[in-house]
Scaffold this active site. Sequence first.
Site, mmCIF file in Angstrom:
data_model
loop_
_atom_site.group_PDB
_atom_site.id
_atom_site.type_symbol
_atom_site.label_atom_id
_atom_site.label_comp_id
_atom_site.label_asym_id
_atom_site.label_seq_id
_atom_site.Cartn_x
_atom_site.Cartn_y
_atom_site.Cartn_z
ATOM 1 N N GLY A 20 0.857 -1.174 0.000
ATOM 2 C CA GLY A 20 0.000 0.000 0.000
ATOM 3 C C GLY A 20 0.898 1.230 0.000
ATOM 4 N N SER A 48 -5.985 -0.608 1.674
ATOM 5 C CA SER A 48 -6.907 0.531 1.778
ATOM 6 C C SER A 48 -6.401 1.724 0.983
ATOM 7 C CB SER A 48 -7.036 0.972 3.243
ATOM 8 O OG SER A 48 -7.635 -0.029 4.001
ATOM 9 N N GLN A 53 -10.321 8.167 -0.558
ATOM 10 C CA GLN A 53 -11.056 9.102 -1.421
ATOM 11 C C GLN A 53 -10.724 10.562 -1.153
ATOM 12 O OE1 GLN A 53 -15.230 8.300 -0.990
ATOM 13 N NE2 GLN A 53 -15.124 6.316 -1.987
ATOM 14 N N GLY A 55 -8.027 12.513 0.687
ATOM 15 C CA GLY A 55 -6.725 13.019 0.310
ATOM 16 C C GLY A 55 -5.765 12.993 1.483
ATOM 17 N N GLU A 120 -11.867 19.283 5.326
ATOM 18 C CA GLU A 120 -12.628 18.159 5.868
ATOM 19 C C GLU A 120 -12.970 18.426 7.314
ATOM 20 O OE1 GLU A 120 -10.451 14.542 5.069
ATOM 21 O OE2 GLU A 120 -11.169 14.493 3.006
ATOM 22 N N HIS A 239 -16.466 4.833 10.238
ATOM 23 C CA HIS A 239 -16.820 5.924 9.333
ATOM 24 C C HIS A 239 -18.327 6.119 9.390
ATOM 25 C CE1 HIS A 239 -17.125 8.552 5.908
ATOM 26 N NE2 HIS A 239 -15.795 8.624 5.887
ATOM 27 N N ARG A 285 -15.789 12.515 14.013
ATOM 28 C CA ARG A 285 -16.303 11.293 13.384
ATOM 29 C C ARG A 285 -17.031 10.386 14.361
ATOM 30 N NH1 ARG A 285 -12.125 8.916 8.904
ATOM 31 N NH2 ARG A 285 -12.829 10.381 7.351
ATOM 32 N N HIS A 344 -13.618 1.425 9.958
ATOM 33 C CA HIS A 344 -12.935 2.159 8.891
ATOM 34 C C HIS A 344 -11.433 2.284 9.108
ATOM 35 C CE1 HIS A 344 -12.575 4.973 5.632
ATOM 36 N NE2 HIS A 344 -12.139 5.930 6.418
ATOM 37 N N ARG A 379 -8.838 9.463 14.974
ATOM 38 C CA ARG A 379 -8.013 10.027 13.895
ATOM 39 C C ARG A 379 -8.702 11.222 13.242
ATOM 40 N NH1 ARG A 379 -7.914 8.368 7.812
ATOM 41 N NH2 ARG A 379 -10.065 7.939 8.359
ATOM 42 N N LEU A 385 -3.035 8.784 5.617
ATOM 43 C CA LEU A 385 -2.106 8.666 4.481
ATOM 44 C C LEU A 385 -0.847 9.469 4.788
ATOM 45 C CD1 LEU A 385 -4.520 8.915 1.408
ATOM 46 C CD2 LEU A 385 -3.420 6.876 2.339
HETATM 47 C C1 LIG Z 1 -12.505 3.616 1.698
HETATM 48 C C2 LIG Z 1 -11.365 4.283 2.439
HETATM 49 C C3 LIG Z 1 -11.130 5.644 2.266
HETATM 50 C C4 LIG Z 1 -10.073 6.279 2.962
HETATM 51 N N1 LIG Z 1 -9.820 7.596 2.721
HETATM 52 C C5 LIG Z 1 -8.735 8.172 3.294
HETATM 53 C C6 LIG Z 1 -8.349 9.498 2.983
HETATM 54 O O1 LIG Z 1 -8.981 10.142 2.166
HETATM 55 N N2 LIG Z 1 -7.263 10.024 3.601
HETATM 56 C C7 LIG Z 1 -6.532 9.321 4.506
HETATM 57 O O2 LIG Z 1 -5.552 9.853 5.044
HETATM 58 N N3 LIG Z 1 -6.844 8.045 4.804
HETATM 59 C C8 LIG Z 1 -7.914 7.453 4.221
HETATM 60 N N4 LIG Z 1 -8.215 6.163 4.511
HETATM 61 C C9 LIG Z 1 -7.309 5.389 5.376
HETATM 62 C C10 LIG Z 1 -6.045 5.061 4.579
HETATM 63 O O3 LIG Z 1 -6.414 4.679 3.269
HETATM 64 C C11 LIG Z 1 -5.255 3.932 5.217
HETATM 65 O O4 LIG Z 1 -5.033 4.196 6.569
HETATM 66 C C12 LIG Z 1 -3.901 3.793 4.504
HETATM 67 O O5 LIG Z 1 -4.105 3.618 3.123
HETATM 68 C C13 LIG Z 1 -3.132 2.615 5.059
HETATM 69 O O6 LIG Z 1 -2.030 2.423 4.215
HETATM 70 P P1 LIG Z 1 -1.034 1.224 4.489
HETATM 71 O O7 LIG Z 1 -0.029 1.271 3.408
HETATM 72 O O8 LIG Z 1 -0.605 1.289 5.898
HETATM 73 O O9 LIG Z 1 -1.955 -0.091 4.344
HETATM 74 P P2 LIG Z 1 -2.738 -0.664 3.084
HETATM 75 O O10 LIG Z 1 -2.871 0.329 2.008
HETATM 76 O O11 LIG Z 1 -4.004 -1.255 3.614
HETATM 77 O O12 LIG Z 1 -1.791 -1.812 2.529
HETATM 78 C C14 LIG Z 1 -1.569 -2.998 3.251
HETATM 79 C C15 LIG Z 1 -0.741 -3.932 2.409
HETATM 80 O O13 LIG Z 1 -0.343 -5.050 3.209
HETATM 81 C C16 LIG Z 1 -0.569 -6.250 2.467
HETATM 82 N N5 LIG Z 1 -0.745 -7.359 3.411
HETATM 83 C C17 LIG Z 1 -1.487 -7.370 4.555
HETATM 84 N N6 LIG Z 1 -1.383 -8.571 5.163
HETATM 85 C C18 LIG Z 1 -0.554 -9.316 4.387
HETATM 86 C C19 LIG Z 1 -0.055 -10.631 4.485
HETATM 87 N N7 LIG Z 1 -0.381 -11.443 5.508
HETATM 88 N N8 LIG Z 1 0.790 -11.079 3.517
HETATM 89 C C20 LIG Z 1 1.126 -10.275 2.472
HETATM 90 N N9 LIG Z 1 0.683 -9.002 2.330
HETATM 91 C C21 LIG Z 1 -0.141 -8.543 3.277
HETATM 92 C C22 LIG Z 1 -1.800 -5.940 1.625
HETATM 93 O O14 LIG Z 1 -1.921 -6.845 0.543
HETATM 94 C C23 LIG Z 1 -1.457 -4.516 1.201
HETATM 95 O O15 LIG Z 1 -0.549 -4.551 0.135
HETATM 96 C C24 LIG Z 1 -9.274 5.516 3.846
HETATM 97 C C25 LIG Z 1 -9.522 4.158 4.019
HETATM 98 C C26 LIG Z 1 -10.546 3.537 3.312
HETATM 99 C C27 LIG Z 1 -10.779 2.063 3.502
#
Ligand SMILES: Cc1cc2nc3c(=O)[nH]c(=O)nc-3n(C[C@H](O)[C@H](O)[C@H](O)COP(=O)(O)OP(=O)(O)OC[C@H]3O[C@@H](n4cnc5c(N)ncnc54)[C@H](O)[C@@H]3O)c2cc1C
Length: 527
Positions: A20, A48, A53, A55, A120, A239, A285, A344, A379, A385
Amino acid sequence: MTRRIDNIIEAPGALILGAGMAGLFTALKLAPFPALVLAGARPGRSGSSAWAQGGIAAAIGEGDSWQSHAEDTIAAGAGTCDPKIVELVAREAPSRIEDLLAFGAPFDRNADGSLALGREAAHSHRRIVHVRGDRAGAEVTRTLAERALSNPSIQILEGFHALELAVENGRVRGVFARYGTGHGTRLVLFRAKAVIFATGGIGALYAVTTNPLETRGEGLGMAARAGAVIADAEFVQFHPTAIAIGRDPAPLATEALRGEGAILVDETGHRFMPAIHKDAELGPRDVVARAIHREIARGHKVFLDCREAIGARFADRFPTVFEICKSANIDPATQPIPVAPAAHYHMGGIASDEHGRTSLEGLWAVGECASTGLHGANRLASNSLLETLVFGARAAKDVRGTIATQPAQGTPPAPERFNAPPPPKAMREAMTRDVGLERDEAGLKSALATIESVERAGAGEPALLNMTAAAKMVTAAALARHESRGGHFRSNYPQTDAVAKRSFFTLADAEKIAADASATTKSAACL
Ligand SMILES: Cc1cc2nc3c(=O)[nH]c(=O)nc-3n(C[C@H](O)[C@H](O)[C@H](O)COP(=O)(O)OP(=O)(O)OC[C@H]3O[C@@H](n4cnc5c(N)ncnc54)[C@H](O)[C@@H]3O)c2cc1C
C-alpha cells in the site's frame, strides 16, 4: 513453524511486507538501499491505500501553519495523542507532499497552478491535497507503484501471503510466507536484517467495514504472536457514512461530501445532527457515527442528502461515489444516499517510535498497522495517508543508517496467488455487534469467547491465528478500558477519565484479560 520450508531467500537490504502507500513509499525512500517488497495483492491496487477518497492533510495553504494542523490533530485525538509525534508529523507534512509531487503525484491544482486544497471535518483550514475530487488513494498509489516497479533497487513480489515472523536469537530475521494453492502450496522463508511491516489495518475483522477484505489485522497479529507490544488497540474509528446498499465491504461516501455541505437526514427528511453537536455533520467522526448508529438502532433509516449542496456537480466532483451510487440505481444529484457507520480505521497497532521501531529488535512498522501516538483515540480525517508517508520516510532513514546491505541469496519463485482463509463470519459478526460503536462488559466478554472458539476450531492455521490474535488484542484492550474516549464508547462506563492514558498490551496480557473475563463469567453463572 513445523512445516517444511521449500525455499529460503536472503534479501540484500530491507524486507517490506505490504504494497500500500506505506510499503511503496518506504521502499522509494530507502532507494538506492535495496528493498524486497512482498504483497498479497497487486502493488498500486492493494490495501486501503488505493481506496482512499479524500486526500492527504498538510498545512501548506495561505494562513495555515503546522501548529494549527497539530492543534486540530490533538483536539480530535481526545487526550491521548503523543504531542511530540503530532508535532513532527505536522512539521514534516509539507516536505512529504513535495516528495509525492517529485514522484509525479497528479494532485488537483487551481487556475493559478497552486495546489487545490480541500477542507474536511474538524480541520480548521483547507489543507487536504486531492486528485480528481475523490481519487487521491488510487492515483497516488498507482504513481508510487509505477515508480517502485521501475526502480532497480526495489524488487516487488506479488502473490505471497505472510504467516509468521522468523525470530532468531531474540531478533526478527524474516518472514515465513505461503504461495500457491491446494497441494501446490509452498512455504518460503524470506530473511532480512530489517523487516518493515506495512500491512494496513483491521477493518475486515468486522462484518460491516469500508476496508478491502485483505485488511484484516494479520500484520498486527503476527507481531503480537511474536511478543510485540501493541498500543491503543481498543481505538477503532467507524466511518459515519458507508453507503448502505448491502455490499461487503461497504463502499464509502467520503467525508468531503459533508465538507461541501451535504446533510444527514432520517427517512422523514428530519436533519438530526444540529441537535447533537455544534458543528452538526462536521462534528468529530465518533460523534457523528454514534448519532447515526443510535438513529438506526431506534428503527430509523439514515440518508446523506447531497441534493442542495452538490446537486448536478456530483458526477464531476465525486466521480467514484457517483459510480457506486449509479451501480445501485441511486442518482445522488436527485436522491438521498442511504448510509450507515462501518469499521474504517485502526488508531491502534504495533507500538512504534518516531523512527518506526517496534518493541522487537529488527522489526519496524509503518502506516495503519503501526500505532505511533499520532491519532490518539480518534483520527483526524486525512492524517492517515500522511502518517504512512512521514513514518515511511523516517523508518527508511533509520534502516539505512543502522543496517548494512548483504549479498542476496536464493531465487524467489514466480508465485501463484495464495488464497488465504477469509476472516470467519462468526468472529466478524461478534466484532461488529459487540466491539463496535457502543461496547459493554457482557458484549466484550461474549466477543472474547467467540474469538477463542474460532481460534480453537482453526486447529493452528497461522493466517487464522493472526486474525484471532488481532481481534483479541482489540477486544481485550476495550474490556480493560473503563471509560469512554474518542472511538471507544463503553455504555457501562460513559464517563471520560480526568487522566488520559494510552494502552500498551502484549498478547500474553490480552490472554490474561480473556482468561479473567471467562473465569468471572463462569463464577457469575454458578451463583
Ligand atoms: C474507503 C477508504 C477511504 C479512505 N480515505 C482516506 C483518505 O482520504 N485520507 C486518509 O488519510 N486516509 C484514508 N483512509 C485510510 C487510509 O487509506 C489507510 O489508513 C492507509 O491507506 C493505510 O495504508 P497502508 O499502506 O498502511 O496499508 P494498506 O494500504 O491497507 O496496505 C496494506 C498492504 O499489506 C498487504 N498485506 C497485509 N497482510 C498481508 C499478508 N499477511 N501477507 C502479504 N501481504 C499482506 C496488503 O496486501 C497490502 O498490500 C481511507 C480508508 C478507506 C478504507
